[in-house]
Design a protein around this motif. Structure first.
Motif, PDB file in Angstrom:
ATOM      1  N   GLU A   1       0.808  -1.208   0.000  1.00  0.00           N
ATOM      2  CA  GLU A   1       0.000   0.000   0.000  1.00  0.00           C
ATOM      3  C   GLU A   1       0.846   1.263   0.000  1.00  0.00           C
ATOM      4  OE1 GLU A   1      -2.693  -0.066   3.225  1.00  0.00           O
ATOM      5  OE2 GLU A   1      -3.733  -1.865   2.532  1.00  0.00           O
ATOM      6  N   ASN A   2       2.139   1.121   0.290  1.00  0.00           N
ATOM      7  CA  ASN A   2       3.018   2.291   0.385  1.00  0.00           C
ATOM      8  C   ASN A   2       4.275   2.096  -0.450  1.00  0.00           C
ATOM      9  OD1 ASN A   2       1.388   3.634   2.405  1.00  0.00           O
ATOM     10  ND2 ASN A   2       2.165   2.114   3.864  1.00  0.00           N
ATOM     11  N   TYR A   3       4.877   3.215  -0.818  1.00  0.00           N
ATOM     12  CA  TYR A   3       6.217   3.223  -1.392  1.00  0.00           C
ATOM     13  C   TYR A   3       7.201   3.601  -0.289  1.00  0.00           C
ATOM     14  CZ  TYR A   3       4.054   3.421  -6.058  1.00  0.00           C
ATOM     15  OH  TYR A   3       3.334   3.156  -7.199  1.00  0.00           O
ATOM     16  N   VAL A   4       8.425   3.057  -0.372  1.00  0.00           N
ATOM     17  CA  VAL A   4       9.502   3.464   0.530  1.00  0.00           C
ATOM     18  C   VAL A   4      10.561   4.142  -0.324  1.00  0.00           C
ATOM     19  CG1 VAL A   4      11.244   2.722   2.193  1.00  0.00           C
ATOM     20  CG2 VAL A   4       9.034   1.539   2.084  1.00  0.00           C
ATOM     21  N   VAL A   5      10.791   5.437  -0.052  1.00  0.00           N
ATOM     22  CA  VAL A   5      11.655   6.250  -0.906  1.00  0.00           C
ATOM     23  C   VAL A   5      12.987   6.511  -0.210  1.00  0.00           C
ATOM     24  CG1 VAL A   5      11.905   8.438  -2.123  1.00  0.00           C
ATOM     25  CG2 VAL A   5       9.653   7.353  -1.960  1.00  0.00           C
ATOM     26  N   ASN A   6      14.086   6.238  -0.936  1.00  0.00           N
ATOM     27  CA  ASN A   6      15.434   6.552  -0.466  1.00  0.00           C
ATOM     28  C   ASN A   6      16.180   7.273  -1.587  1.00  0.00           C
ATOM     29  OD1 ASN A   6      16.082   5.181   2.291  1.00  0.00           O
ATOM     30  ND2 ASN A   6      14.914   3.647   1.139  1.00  0.00           N
ATOM     31  N   GLY A   7      16.983   8.246  -1.211  1.00  0.00           N
ATOM     32  CA  GLY A   7      17.768   8.961  -2.215  1.00  0.00           C
ATOM     33  C   GLY A   7      18.004  10.407  -1.818  1.00  0.00           C
ATOM     34  N   THR A   8      18.642  11.136  -2.729  1.00  0.00           N
ATOM     35  CA  THR A   8      18.945  12.553  -2.484  1.00  0.00           C
ATOM     36  C   THR A   8      18.696  13.353  -3.753  1.00  0.00           C
ATOM     37  OG1 THR A   8      21.276  12.293  -3.106  1.00  0.00           O
ATOM     38  CG2 THR A   8      20.727  12.006  -0.767  1.00  0.00           C
ATOM     39  N   LYS A   9      18.500  14.648  -3.592  1.00  0.00           N
ATOM     40  CA  LYS A   9      18.372  15.551  -4.747  1.00  0.00           C
ATOM     41  C   LYS A   9      18.915  16.917  -4.357  1.00  0.00           C
ATOM     42  CE  LYS A   9      17.128  16.566  -8.948  1.00  0.00           C
ATOM     43  NZ  LYS A   9      18.043  17.739  -9.039  1.00  0.00           N
ATOM     44  N   LYS A  10      19.760  17.450  -5.259  1.00  0.00           N
ATOM     45  CA  LYS A  10      20.367  18.757  -5.006  1.00  0.00           C
ATOM     46  C   LYS A  10      19.665  19.863  -5.772  1.00  0.00           C
ATOM     47  CE  LYS A  10      25.171  18.216  -3.540  1.00  0.00           C
ATOM     48  NZ  LYS A  10      26.565  18.550  -3.887  1.00  0.00           N
ATOM     49  N   TRP A  11      19.897  21.104  -5.286  1.00  0.00           N
ATOM     50  CA  TRP A  11      19.468  22.330  -5.957  1.00  0.00           C
ATOM     51  C   TRP A  11      17.947  22.380  -6.168  1.00  0.00           C
ATOM     52  CZ3 TRP A  11      23.710  19.642  -8.272  1.00  0.00           C
ATOM     53  CH2 TRP A  11      24.943  20.118  -7.852  1.00  0.00           C
ATOM     54  N   ILE A  12      17.206  22.124  -5.102  1.00  0.00           N
ATOM     55  CA  ILE A  12      15.754  22.204  -5.163  1.00  0.00           C
ATOM     56  C   ILE A  12      15.327  23.611  -4.751  1.00  0.00           C
ATOM     57  CG2 ILE A  12      13.586  21.266  -4.312  1.00  0.00           C
ATOM     58  CD1 ILE A  12      15.287  19.395  -6.111  1.00  0.00           C
ATOM     59  N   THR A  13      14.903  24.398  -5.730  1.00  0.00           N
ATOM     60  CA  THR A  13      14.480  25.772  -5.481  1.00  0.00           C
ATOM     61  C   THR A  13      13.206  25.793  -4.641  1.00  0.00           C
ATOM     62  OG1 THR A  13      15.391  26.351  -7.637  1.00  0.00           O
ATOM     63  CG2 THR A  13      13.960  27.974  -6.590  1.00  0.00           C
ATOM     64  N   SER A  14      13.170  26.709  -3.660  1.00  0.00           N
ATOM     65  CA  SER A  14      12.044  26.879  -2.727  1.00  0.00           C
ATOM     66  C   SER A  14      11.888  25.703  -1.778  1.00  0.00           C
ATOM     67  CB  SER A  14      10.724  27.112  -3.479  1.00  0.00           C
ATOM     68  OG  SER A  14      10.779  28.288  -4.256  1.00  0.00           O
ATOM     69  N   GLY A  15      12.845  24.787  -1.774  1.00  0.00           N
ATOM     70  CA  GLY A  15      12.758  23.628  -0.886  1.00  0.00           C
ATOM     71  C   GLY A  15      12.765  23.989   0.589  1.00  0.00           C
ATOM     72  N   ALA A  16      13.393  25.132   0.915  1.00  0.00           N
ATOM     73  CA  ALA A  16      13.451  25.552   2.314  1.00  0.00           C
ATOM     74  C   ALA A  16      12.075  25.904   2.861  1.00  0.00           C
ATOM     75  CB  ALA A  16      14.389  26.752   2.459  1.00  0.00           C
ATOM     76  N   TYR A  17      11.146  26.236   1.957  1.00  0.00           N
ATOM     77  CA  TYR A  17       9.809  26.660   2.389  1.00  0.00           C
ATOM     78  C   TYR A  17       8.748  25.595   2.134  1.00  0.00           C
ATOM     79  CZ  TYR A  17      12.586  30.814   1.295  1.00  0.00           C
ATOM     80  OH  TYR A  17      13.604  31.721   1.180  1.00  0.00           O
ATOM     81  N   SER A  18       9.140  24.456   1.592  1.00  0.00           N
ATOM     82  CA  SER A  18       8.168  23.477   1.108  1.00  0.00           C
ATOM     83  C   SER A  18       7.801  22.442   2.173  1.00  0.00           C
ATOM     84  CB  SER A  18       8.719  22.750  -0.131  1.00  0.00           C
ATOM     85  OG  SER A  18       9.018  23.671  -1.151  1.00  0.00           O
ATOM     86  N   ASP A  19       6.530  22.060   2.181  1.00  0.00           N
ATOM     87  CA  ASP A  19       6.046  20.964   3.027  1.00  0.00           C
ATOM     88  C   ASP A  19       5.811  19.699   2.209  1.00  0.00           C
ATOM     89  OD1 ASP A  19       5.960  22.487   5.439  1.00  0.00           O
ATOM     90  OD2 ASP A  19       4.107  23.427   4.753  1.00  0.00           O
ATOM     91  N   TRP A  20       5.809  19.839   0.883  1.00  0.00           N
ATOM     92  CA  TRP A  20       5.611  18.713  -0.020  1.00  0.00           C
ATOM     93  C   TRP A  20       6.647  18.791  -1.143  1.00  0.00           C
ATOM     94  CZ3 TRP A  20       1.632  15.152   0.881  1.00  0.00           C
ATOM     95  CH2 TRP A  20       0.697  15.527   1.859  1.00  0.00           C
ATOM     96  N   PHE A  21       7.080  17.623  -1.629  1.00  0.00           N
ATOM     97  CA  PHE A  21       8.070  17.567  -2.703  1.00  0.00           C
ATOM     98  C   PHE A  21       7.565  16.659  -3.825  1.00  0.00           C
ATOM     99  CE2 PHE A  21      10.411  18.592   1.126  1.00  0.00           C
ATOM    100  CZ  PHE A  21      11.220  19.627   0.706  1.00  0.00           C
ATOM    101  N   VAL A  22       7.453  17.234  -5.021  1.00  0.00           N
ATOM    102  CA  VAL A  22       7.125  16.441  -6.205  1.00  0.00           C
ATOM    103  C   VAL A  22       8.406  15.735  -6.628  1.00  0.00           C
ATOM    104  CG1 VAL A  22       6.281  16.487  -8.571  1.00  0.00           C
ATOM    105  CG2 VAL A  22       5.329  18.072  -6.867  1.00  0.00           C
ATOM    106  N   THR A  23       8.414  14.418  -6.549  1.00  0.00           N
ATOM    107  CA  THR A  23       9.664  13.655  -6.633  1.00  0.00           C
ATOM    108  C   THR A  23       9.589  12.559  -7.689  1.00  0.00           C
ATOM    109  OG1 THR A  23       9.939  14.010  -4.243  1.00  0.00           O
ATOM    110  CG2 THR A  23      11.359  12.353  -5.284  1.00  0.00           C
ATOM    111  N   ALA A  24      10.552  12.550  -8.583  1.00  0.00           N
ATOM    112  CA  ALA A  24      10.674  11.463  -9.559  1.00  0.00           C
ATOM    113  C   ALA A  24      11.408  10.307  -8.894  1.00  0.00           C
ATOM    114  CB  ALA A  24      11.422  11.933 -10.795  1.00  0.00           C
ATOM    115  N   VAL A  25      10.823   9.129  -8.936  1.00  0.00           N
ATOM    116  CA  VAL A  25      11.416   7.945  -8.305  1.00  0.00           C
ATOM    117  C   VAL A  25      11.446   6.807  -9.320  1.00  0.00           C
ATOM    118  CG1 VAL A  25      10.627   8.617  -5.995  1.00  0.00           C
ATOM    119  CG2 VAL A  25       9.173   7.167  -7.425  1.00  0.00           C
ATOM    120  N   ARG A  26      12.346   5.875  -9.079  1.00  0.00           N
ATOM    121  CA  ARG A  26      12.418   4.718  -9.964  1.00  0.00           C
ATOM    122  C   ARG A  26      11.623   3.578  -9.340  1.00  0.00           C
ATOM    123  NH1 ARG A  26      14.556   3.531 -14.423  1.00  0.00           N
ATOM    124  NH2 ARG A  26      15.804   5.432 -14.479  1.00  0.00           N
TER     125      ARG A  26
END
Length: 308
Positions: A1-26
């Motif tokens: 029922e759930n995904y388990v996400v591991n990884g990193t991403k650099k240079w995310i603009t406005s990330g300091a203010y975000s409560d949600w992240f639109v994330t591409a995962v494999r």
């Protein structure tokens, strides 16, 4: 029922203010068919740290870390394995926005320059103040100040050339190290022909200008700083150095990507060089003045009897 996400991403603009992240995962196999898009909420498993970049800190650019983040399957965008199309659609919007905003800035910059060119007068020296200076403060002979100015310019311009070529060489070394260690899709970055071409441009510019710099320095030692042959040569050298610095700075950032505009970490030397390389092209005589001086000195020495 759930995904388990591991990884990193650099240079995310406005990330300091975000409560949600639109994330591409494999979620599947290799290539674009295995990519899905998730909406990942910020949590103890999704953390951010600030990245100091060349542009404003108000952008809130961050490094995002996902450590066993639990994401419900209902947070999937569209269908599983169809995330690549969403990425491309977002890129189209993002690139269009980059074009529009930067063209507006470029137009505003051009307007400011045009206003300055229309109002600026060539000679801005004031002649309405009577400063009292004792004659004993005179350097050399009266009427011989121009030679002193030129001698000082020769020293100054030579120093600008030497210091900035050293900085350009250090910047190129950093880029070469990065190209040798960075891997993309299983291969070193330097194995890409387009990267090797950019490196070749940097190497060629450095070695060509360094040879001219050695020759000018040797002439200074032999003939002195006030030699009539030096003015045009040093002007040409300074013009060549600042043009080479422009090429090195531009190629360096293109090769390092986001690291080239980050003030910390592996790209800090390249970022600092790119932020400041343009300054020497203005002080000590602008590029246009240096180019003009070099040609005018060549015209002055041109043999009148020379013909094709």
């Amino acid at each position: 029922e759930n995904y388990v996400v591991n990884g990193t991403k650099k240079w995310i603009t406005s990330g300091a203010y975000s409560d949600w992240f639109v994330t591409a995962v494999r979620t599947g196999g290799k290539a674009h068919g295995g990519i899905s898009m998730l909406l990942v909420p910020k949590s103890d498993q999704v953390t951010t740290s600030a990245i100091k970049t060349k542009y404003s800190s108000a952008a809130g650019t961050v490094f995002v870390m996902y450590e066993d983040a639990i994401v419900p399957k209902s947070y999937l965008f569209g269908e599983e394995g169809k995330g690549f199309q969403i990425i491309m659609s977002n890129f189209n919007h993002e690139r269009w926005m980059i074009c529009v905003t930067n063209m507006a800035r470029a137009r505003k910059c051009t307007e400011e320059v045009f206003k300055w060119a229309m109002q600026r007068k060539r000679n801005c020296l004031r002649d309405d103040e009577d400063a009292i200076v004792p004659k004993s403060y005179l350097f050399g002979e009266e009427g011989k100040g121009f030679q002193i100015i030129m001698s000082n310019f020769n020293h100054e311009r030579w120093m600008i050339c030497v210091t900035n070529m050293a900085r350009a060489r250090k910047c190129t070394e950093e880029v070469f190290k990065w190209a040798m260690q960075r891997k993309i899709f299983g291969s070193k970055l330097v194995e890409q022909p387009v990267i090797r071409e950019k490196l070749a441009q940097m190497f060629s510019a450095l070695e060509t200008v360094t040879a001219l710099q050695y020759e000018v320095t040797h002439t200074m030692n032999l003939k002195g700083t006030q030699s009539p042959v030096l003015g045009g040569r040093i002007a040409l050298l300074k013009y060549s150095v600042t043009r080479a610095c422009h090429l090195v700075a531009d190629n360096a950032v293109q090769i390092l990507g986001g690291r080239g505009v980050t003030r910390t970490g592996m790209g800090r030397i390249v970022e600092a060089f790119h932020r400041t390389y343009k300054i020497p092209s203005v002080y000590g005589g602008s590029e246009e003045i240096m180019a003009d001086l070099a040609v005018r000195m060549a015209v002055k020495a041109f043999p009148p009897e020379a013909r094709l």
